[in-house]
Design an enzyme around this catalytic site. Structure first.
Site, PDB file in Angstrom:
ATOM      1  N   ASP A 120      -9.276  10.426   2.446  1.00  0.00           N
ATOM      2  CA  ASP A 120      -8.578  11.379   3.338  1.00  0.00           C
ATOM      3  C   ASP A 120      -7.890  10.904   4.378  1.00  0.00           C
ATOM      4  O   ASP A 120      -8.385  10.497   5.434  1.00  0.00           O
ATOM      5  CB  ASP A 120      -9.676  12.360   3.697  1.00  0.00           C
ATOM      6  N   LEU A 121      -6.626  11.137   4.285  1.00  0.00           N
ATOM      7  CA  LEU A 121      -5.717  10.538   5.206  1.00  0.00           C
ATOM      8  C   LEU A 121      -5.625  11.185   6.479  1.00  0.00           C
ATOM      9  O   LEU A 121      -5.175  10.697   7.771  1.00  0.00           O
ATOM     10  CB  LEU A 121      -4.184  10.175   4.768  1.00  0.00           C
TER      11      LEU A 121
ATOM     12  N   SER B  81      -0.358   8.870  -6.081  1.00  0.00           N
ATOM     13  CA  SER B  81      -1.005   9.139  -7.483  1.00  0.00           C
ATOM     14  C   SER B  81       0.019   9.960  -8.309  1.00  0.00           C
ATOM     15  O   SER B  81      -0.274  10.359  -9.555  1.00  0.00           O
ATOM     16  CB  SER B  81      -2.187   9.940  -7.367  1.00  0.00           C
TER      17      SER B  81
ATOM     18  N   VAL C  83       0.728  -1.291   0.052  1.00  0.00           N
ATOM     19  CA  VAL C  83       0.172  -0.036   0.063  1.00  0.00           C
ATOM     20  C   VAL C  83       0.941   1.331  -0.160  1.00  0.00           C
ATOM     21  O   VAL C  83       1.796   1.188   0.821  1.00  0.00           O
ATOM     22  CB  VAL C  83      -0.935   0.025   1.058  1.00  0.00           C
TER      23      VAL C  83
ATOM     24  N   SER D  52       8.933  17.252  -9.102  1.00  0.00           N
ATOM     25  CA  SER D  52       7.469  16.730  -9.134  1.00  0.00           C
ATOM     26  C   SER D  52       6.564  18.054  -9.223  1.00  0.00           C
ATOM     27  O   SER D  52       6.897  19.262  -9.015  1.00  0.00           O
ATOM     28  CB  SER D  52       7.229  16.165  -7.760  1.00  0.00           C
TER      29      SER D  52
ATOM     30  N   LYS E 149       7.890  17.304   9.744  1.00  0.00           N
ATOM     31  CA  LYS E 149       8.807  16.191   9.418  1.00  0.00           C
ATOM     32  C   LYS E 149       9.637  15.564  10.603  1.00  0.00           C
ATOM     33  O   LYS E 149       9.912  14.377  10.735  1.00  0.00           O
ATOM     34  CB  LYS E 149       9.787  16.622   8.119  1.00  0.00           C
TER      35      LYS E 149
ATOM     36  N   LYS F 198      -6.243  11.259 -10.858  1.00  0.00           N
ATOM     37  CA  LYS F 198      -5.197  10.950 -10.721  1.00  0.00           C
ATOM     38  C   LYS F 198      -4.693   9.532 -10.580  1.00  0.00           C
ATOM     39  O   LYS F 198      -3.495   9.089 -11.051  1.00  0.00           O
ATOM     40  CB  LYS F 198      -4.363  11.947  -9.825  1.00  0.00           C
TER      41      LYS F 198
ATOM     42  N   TYR G  76       7.018  23.327   7.752  1.00  0.00           N
ATOM     43  CA  TYR G  76       7.008  21.776   6.907  1.00  0.00           C
ATOM     44  C   TYR G  76       8.079  21.122   8.151  1.00  0.00           C
ATOM     45  O   TYR G  76       7.905  19.914   8.338  1.00  0.00           O
ATOM     46  CB  TYR G  76       7.595  22.236   5.698  1.00  0.00           C
TER      47      TYR G  76
ATOM     48  N   GLY H  50       4.351  11.779  -8.122  1.00  0.00           N
ATOM     49  CA  GLY H  50       5.792  12.138  -7.305  1.00  0.00           C
ATOM     50  C   GLY H  50       6.495  11.054  -7.015  1.00  0.00           C
ATOM     51  O   GLY H  50       6.485   9.884  -7.692  1.00  0.00           O
TER      52      GLY H  50
ATOM     53  N   GLY I 295      -0.237   8.896  -1.047  1.00  0.00           N
ATOM     54  CA  GLY I 295       0.404   9.618  -1.670  1.00  0.00           C
ATOM     55  C   GLY I 295       0.768   9.024  -3.107  1.00  0.00           C
ATOM     56  O   GLY I 295       2.031   9.634  -3.678  1.00  0.00           O
TER      57      GLY I 295
END
Length: 368
Positions: free
Chosen positions: A109-110, A56, A51, A262, A216, A83, A212, A58, A54
């Site tokens: 929607d994660l 779809s 599995v 991407s 991360k 996509k 960001y 890049g 994300g």
């Protein structure tokens, strides 16, 4: 960052550091080859179900195509159906044997934990009642900008779409993987893999990634914690007493790319402050296929914290802290060298920001 390569502590000879690093690297490479360390593939995916969130476009799509080429069954997860459909066609075209392998996509929607649980349940039903063997979290995007110019809602959205998509997916996956089975039901099973996609900004933050980088960094902390905690469950499978145990061992991994070419990267460049572009001048973006290929090769070697280029490896070295090492000697030597390099790098980053302010004044939200 050019600073990583060009700034060396004045008390240490750059030549000596370079020669020492090369000799150490050559020695470790030679020993590895002589004794066959790492020669066994520790990430076999042929016939297994993967599995990819994300998936779809890049990096996620590149990972899916390359794992399909190795014989994996692929499930892509993202929000946009159109996509997903296009990406699934590319994945099928990359398959080792399209007649034997299976392919599926799920729109979800994660950021919604309940939907993540539904995804794992749907994959399990689609996979003949067996949970997926590998889950790779690639979902997320970057919204760069300076802190006071970034709306608080954007700060929250970045944590939701980066950290919480990964945490929700991991939680749903591990709840399914770690259901205990009785001694009579236990049988040998291949190891399962949970893979996070992080960023080298979790090691060395850069001005302009204020929404960001913290998200991360949170993924890295989650990964390190799970890497330790998962051994509780792995230990049950080695117990000599008759106790309930988990069905299979689980290994945690995290990939730390730098820039990836991407559609998301192109959009990020439009919003990124010019100072940020200056500070990350040495980050030469890689293609999604390059990042996927390097990451998969590292997984096959059994690595835990995975970087995809030399500069990223040096950045990791300076921030290893309590994280497990991939290779004790090599990573320790890299950590020592990185610490010397970053004695100059961090002050230089701050100096460049100071000079920028002196030259350009207070940044305007609309000026960059």
């Amino acid at each position: 960052m050019d600073q990583v390569l060009s700034f060396i502590s004045p008390d240490v000879s750059p030549t000596m550091l370079g020669v020492s690093a090369i000799l150490c690297g050559f020695f470790l490479y030679t020993v590895t080859k002589m004794f066959g360390f790492g020669s066994r593939n520790k990430f076999v995916v042929e016939g297994r179900t993967v599995v990819i969130t994300g998936g779809s476009e890049g990096m996620g799509k590149a990972v899916a195509c390359q794992l399909a080429a190795k014989g994996a069954n692929i499930v892509l997860v993202a929000r946009t159906v159109k996509k997903l459909q296009g990406a699934l066609d590319d994945v099928k075209a990359s398959a080792a044997n399209v007649n034997r392998q299976r392919f599926h996509y799920i729109s979800a929607d994660l950021t919604n934990a309940a939907q993540c649980e539904q995804i794992i349940e749907e994959v399990t039903e689609w996979n003949d009642g067996l949970p997926p063997d590998v889950v790779w979290c690639c979902a997320g995007y970057c919204n760069p900008g300076f802190f006071i110019d970034t709306p608080v809602q954007t700060l929250r959205d970045q944590m939701d779409t980066i950290y919480w998509t990964a945490a929700n997916t991991a939680h749903a996956t591990l709840k399914k993987w770690l259901v205990p089975v009785s001694p009579s039901e236990q049988k040998p099973m291949p190891r399962r893999h949970l893979i996070f996609t992080c960023s080298t900004l979790a090691f060395v933050p850069i001005t302009g990634y204020v929404a960001y980088s913290p998200a991360k960094a949170a993924i890295r902390a989650l990964s390190d914690t799970l890497n330790q905690e998962i051994e509780i469950y792995n230990g049950t499978r080695q117990s000599k007493s008759q106790i309930n145990a988990t069905p299979a061992d689980v290994k945690i991994h995290t990939v730390f790319p730098m820039g990836i070419l991407s559609p998301g990267f192109d959009n990020e460049q439009k919003m990124k402050p010019e100072l940020t572009k200056q500070l990350e001048a040495a980050d030469k973006p890689q293609t999604p296929n390059e990042v996927a290929k390097i990451a998969i090769a590292a997984l096959e070697r059994g690595e835990y914290l995975i970087t995809t280029m030399f500069v990223g490896h040096v950045m990791k070295g300076t921030a290893m802290g309590g994280s497990p090492r991939n290779y004790t000697i090599r990573d320790t030597l890299t950590s020592w060298l990185s610490s010397l390099v970053f004695l100059q790098v961090i002050p230089d980053l701050r100096k460049q920001a100071w000079n920028w302010g002196m030259k350009n004044g207070i940044p305007s939200p609309n000026s960059e």
